[in-house]
Scaffold this motif. Structure first.
Motif, PDB file in Angstrom:
ATOM      1  N   MET A   1      71.506 102.272 107.934  1.00 27.03           N
ATOM      2  CA  MET A   1      70.369 101.134 107.498  1.00 27.03           C
ATOM      3  C   MET A   1      71.044  99.744 108.266  1.00 27.03           C
ATOM      4  O   MET A   1      69.885  99.050 108.605  1.00 27.03           O
ATOM      5  N   THR A   2      72.226  99.469 108.471  1.00 27.78           N
ATOM      6  CA  THR A   2      72.718  98.435 109.108  1.00 27.78           C
ATOM      7  C   THR A   2      72.214  98.404 110.548  1.00 27.78           C
ATOM      8  O   THR A   2      72.055  97.380 111.003  1.00 27.78           O
ATOM      9  N   LYS A   3      72.468  99.537 111.178  1.00 28.84           N
ATOM     10  CA  LYS A   3      72.005  99.742 112.452  1.00 28.84           C
ATOM     11  C   LYS A   3      70.292  99.375 112.716  1.00 28.84           C
ATOM     12  O   LYS A   3      70.054  98.651 113.684  1.00 28.84           O
ATOM     13  N   LEU A   4      69.461  99.870 111.736  1.00 30.38           N
ATOM     14  CA  LEU A   4      68.045  99.523 111.816  1.00 30.38           C
ATOM     15  C   LEU A   4      67.893  98.028 111.949  1.00 30.38           C
ATOM     16  O   LEU A   4      67.018  97.656 112.413  1.00 30.38           O
ATOM     17  N   ILE A   5      68.657  97.472 110.786  1.00 28.97           N
ATOM     18  CA  ILE A   5      68.583  96.038 110.689  1.00 28.97           C
ATOM     19  C   ILE A   5      68.986  95.235 112.019  1.00 28.97           C
ATOM     20  O   ILE A   5      68.216  94.278 112.400  1.00 28.97           O
ATOM     21  N   GLY A   6      69.904  95.883 112.618  1.00 26.40           N
ATOM     22  CA  GLY A   6      70.251  95.253 113.991  1.00 26.40           C
ATOM     23  C   GLY A   6      69.457  95.330 114.950  1.00 26.40           C
ATOM     24  O   GLY A   6      69.328  94.371 115.797  1.00 26.40           O
ATOM     25  N   VAL A   8      66.079  95.615 114.499  1.00 27.48           N
ATOM     26  CA  VAL A   8      65.144  94.640 114.136  1.00 27.48           C
ATOM     27  C   VAL A   8      65.400  93.188 114.373  1.00 27.48           C
ATOM     28  O   VAL A   8      64.640  92.356 115.213  1.00 27.48           O
ATOM     29  N   PHE A   9      66.770  92.682 114.164  1.00 26.90           N
ATOM     30  CA  PHE A   9      67.024  91.500 114.711  1.00 26.90           C
ATOM     31  C   PHE A   9      67.096  91.453 116.313  1.00 26.90           C
ATOM     32  O   PHE A   9      66.646  90.241 116.837  1.00 26.90           O
ATOM     33  N   LEU A  10      67.591  92.470 117.187  1.00 24.60           N
ATOM     34  CA  LEU A  10      67.455  92.736 118.492  1.00 24.60           C
ATOM     35  C   LEU A  10      66.194  92.476 118.901  1.00 24.60           C
ATOM     36  O   LEU A  10      65.863  91.677 119.894  1.00 24.60           O
ATOM     37  N   ILE A  11      65.144  93.127 118.291  1.00 27.22           N
ATOM     38  CA  ILE A  11      63.770  93.075 119.018  1.00 27.22           C
ATOM     39  C   ILE A  11      63.016  91.835 118.746  1.00 27.22           C
ATOM     40  O   ILE A  11      62.427  91.325 119.338  1.00 27.22           O
ATOM     41  N   GLY A  13      64.649  89.152 118.452  1.00 29.76           N
ATOM     42  CA  GLY A  13      65.218  88.015 119.371  1.00 29.76           C
ATOM     43  C   GLY A  13      64.507  88.061 120.556  1.00 29.76           C
ATOM     44  O   GLY A  13      64.173  86.970 121.243  1.00 29.76           O
ATOM     45  N   ILE A  14      64.444  89.282 121.151  1.00 29.92           N
ATOM     46  CA  ILE A  14      63.693  89.370 122.598  1.00 29.92           C
ATOM     47  C   ILE A  14      62.356  88.845 122.399  1.00 29.92           C
ATOM     48  O   ILE A  14      61.842  88.485 123.589  1.00 29.92           O
ATOM     49  N   GLY A  15      61.729  89.296 121.189  1.00 31.01           N
ATOM     50  CA  GLY A  15      60.275  88.945 121.278  1.00 31.01           C
ATOM     51  C   GLY A  15      59.982  87.388 121.118  1.00 31.01           C
ATOM     52  O   GLY A  15      59.180  86.796 121.585  1.00 31.01           O
ATOM     53  N   LEU A  16      60.985  86.783 120.534  1.00 31.59           N
ATOM     54  CA  LEU A  16      61.028  85.394 120.408  1.00 31.59           C
ATOM     55  C   LEU A  16      61.442  84.689 121.900  1.00 31.59           C
ATOM     56  O   LEU A  16      60.609  83.719 122.074  1.00 31.59           O
ATOM     57  N   LEU A  17      62.291  85.083 122.546  1.00 27.15           N
ATOM     58  CA  LEU A  17      62.419  84.873 123.843  1.00 27.15           C
ATOM     59  C   LEU A  17      61.390  84.687 124.750  1.00 27.15           C
ATOM     60  O   LEU A  17      61.010  83.804 125.439  1.00 27.15           O
ATOM     61  N   LEU A  18      60.654  85.932 124.716  1.00 22.99           N
ATOM     62  CA  LEU A  18      59.403  86.125 125.559  1.00 22.99           C
ATOM     63  C   LEU A  18      58.374  85.180 125.206  1.00 22.99           C
ATOM     64  O   LEU A  18      57.710  84.348 126.290  1.00 22.99           O
ATOM     65  N   MET A  19      57.907  85.139 124.006  1.00 22.66           N
ATOM     66  CA  MET A  19      57.009  84.092 123.428  1.00 22.66           C
ATOM     67  C   MET A  19      57.581  82.722 123.841  1.00 22.66           C
ATOM     68  O   MET A  19      56.674  81.924 124.189  1.00 22.66           O
ATOM     69  N   GLY A  20      58.790  82.324 123.345  1.00 22.80           N
ATOM     70  CA  GLY A  20      58.973  80.871 123.799  1.00 22.80           C
ATOM     71  C   GLY A  20      59.203  80.602 125.328  1.00 22.80           C
ATOM     72  O   GLY A  20      58.722  79.575 125.382  1.00 22.80           O
ATOM     73  N   ILE A  21      59.377  81.528 126.108  1.00 24.29           N
ATOM     74  CA  ILE A  21      59.450  81.177 127.432  1.00 24.29           C
ATOM     75  C   ILE A  21      57.790  81.196 127.990  1.00 24.29           C
ATOM     76  O   ILE A  21      57.508  80.230 128.694  1.00 24.29           O
ATOM     77  N   LEU A  86      70.014  85.457 116.973  1.00 25.21           N
ATOM     78  CA  LEU A  86      69.431  86.928 116.674  1.00 25.21           C
ATOM     79  C   LEU A  86      69.876  87.988 117.527  1.00 25.21           C
ATOM     80  O   LEU A  86      70.200  89.020 116.757  1.00 25.21           O
ATOM     81  N   VAL A  87      70.158  87.814 118.789  1.00 31.51           N
ATOM     82  CA  VAL A  87      70.607  88.856 119.631  1.00 31.51           C
ATOM     83  C   VAL A  87      71.921  89.340 119.107  1.00 31.51           C
ATOM     84  O   VAL A  87      72.476  90.366 119.078  1.00 31.51           O
ATOM     85  N   SER A  88      72.680  88.271 119.009  1.00 29.23           N
ATOM     86  CA  SER A  88      74.313  88.453 118.892  1.00 29.23           C
ATOM     87  C   SER A  88      74.239  89.164 117.156  1.00 29.23           C
ATOM     88  O   SER A  88      75.333  89.808 117.051  1.00 29.23           O
ATOM     89  N   THR A  89      73.425  88.750 116.459  1.00 31.12           N
ATOM     90  CA  THR A  89      73.687  89.279 115.121  1.00 31.12           C
ATOM     91  C   THR A  89      73.186  90.811 115.137  1.00 31.12           C
ATOM     92  O   THR A  89      73.834  91.528 114.531  1.00 31.12           O
ATOM     93  N   GLY A  90      72.212  91.002 116.056  1.00 27.25           N
ATOM     94  CA  GLY A  90      71.609  92.399 115.882  1.00 27.25           C
ATOM     95  C   GLY A  90      72.520  93.290 116.834  1.00 27.25           C
ATOM     96  O   GLY A  90      72.861  94.357 116.295  1.00 27.25           O
ATOM     97  N   VAL A  91      73.109  92.716 117.738  1.00 27.06           N
ATOM     98  CA  VAL A  91      74.461  93.575 118.441  1.00 27.06           C
ATOM     99  C   VAL A  91      75.443  93.933 117.650  1.00 27.06           C
ATOM    100  O   VAL A  91      75.975  94.905 117.554  1.00 27.06           O
TER     101      VAL A  91
END
Length: 123
Positions: A1-6, A8-11, A13-21, A86-91
Motif C-alpha cells: 500500500m505504501t508503494k502504491l501511495i509512493g 501516486v505521489f511520484l506521478i 509530481g511529474i504531472g504537476l511539473l509538466l503542467m507547470g512548465i 512530491l517526487v522525493s516523498t514518492g521515491v
C-alpha cells in the motif's frame, strides 16, 4: 500500500511539473496573462506616485513590469519546490525498508538452520 501511495505521489509530481512548465512557458511568452503581472502594470499613475522632499515622482511602468516578471520567477521556484517535495516523498515511500528485509532474512536463515540440523552439533 505504501508503494502504491509512493507511485501516486511520484506521478502527481511529474504531472504537476509538466503542467507547470507548460503554464509558465505561456506566462513567459505573454506575461500580461499572469494575474499579478497584469495587476502591477495596470496600476494608475496616482498609485505609482511617490512623495519625496523635492516633490513627487512617478515610478515608470517598466519598474512594475520587472516586478511582475520576478513574481513569475518566484512562482516557478515555488512550483519546483512543490514538485521536488512530491517526487522525493514518492521515491521515499517506494523504497523498501532494508532493515526489515535484513531482519526477515536473518530470521529465515535461523529457521532454515534449525530445520536442517534439528539441533544437532556440527562437530
Amino acid at each position: 500500500m505504501t508503494k502504491l501511495i509512493g507511485y501516486v505521489f511520484l506521478i502527481l509530481g511529474i504531472g504537476l511539473l509538466l503542467m507547470g512548465i507548460n503554464q509558465l512557458g505561456l506566462y513567459v511568452q505573454k506575461p500580461e496573462t499572469f494575474p499579478i503581472y497584469q495587476a502591477l502594470i495596470s496600476l494608475p499613475e496616482s498609485d505609482r506616485t511617490l512623495q519625496l522632499q523635492q516633490g513627487s515622482m512617478v515610478l515608470p511602468v517598466g519598474f512594475f513590469k520587472i516586478s511582475g516578471m520576478l513574481s513569475i520567477l518566484l512562482t516557478a521556484f515555488l512550483l519546483v519546490s512543490v514538485v521536488r517535495l512530491l517526487v522525493s516523498t514518492g521515491v521515499g515511500m517506494m523504497k523498501s525498508n532494508t532493515q526489515d528485509l535484513a531482519r526477515q532474512l536473518i530470521a529465515e536463515i535461523r529457521k532454515q538452520g534449525k530445520s536442517d540440523y534439528d539441533g544437532s552439533d556440527l562437530s
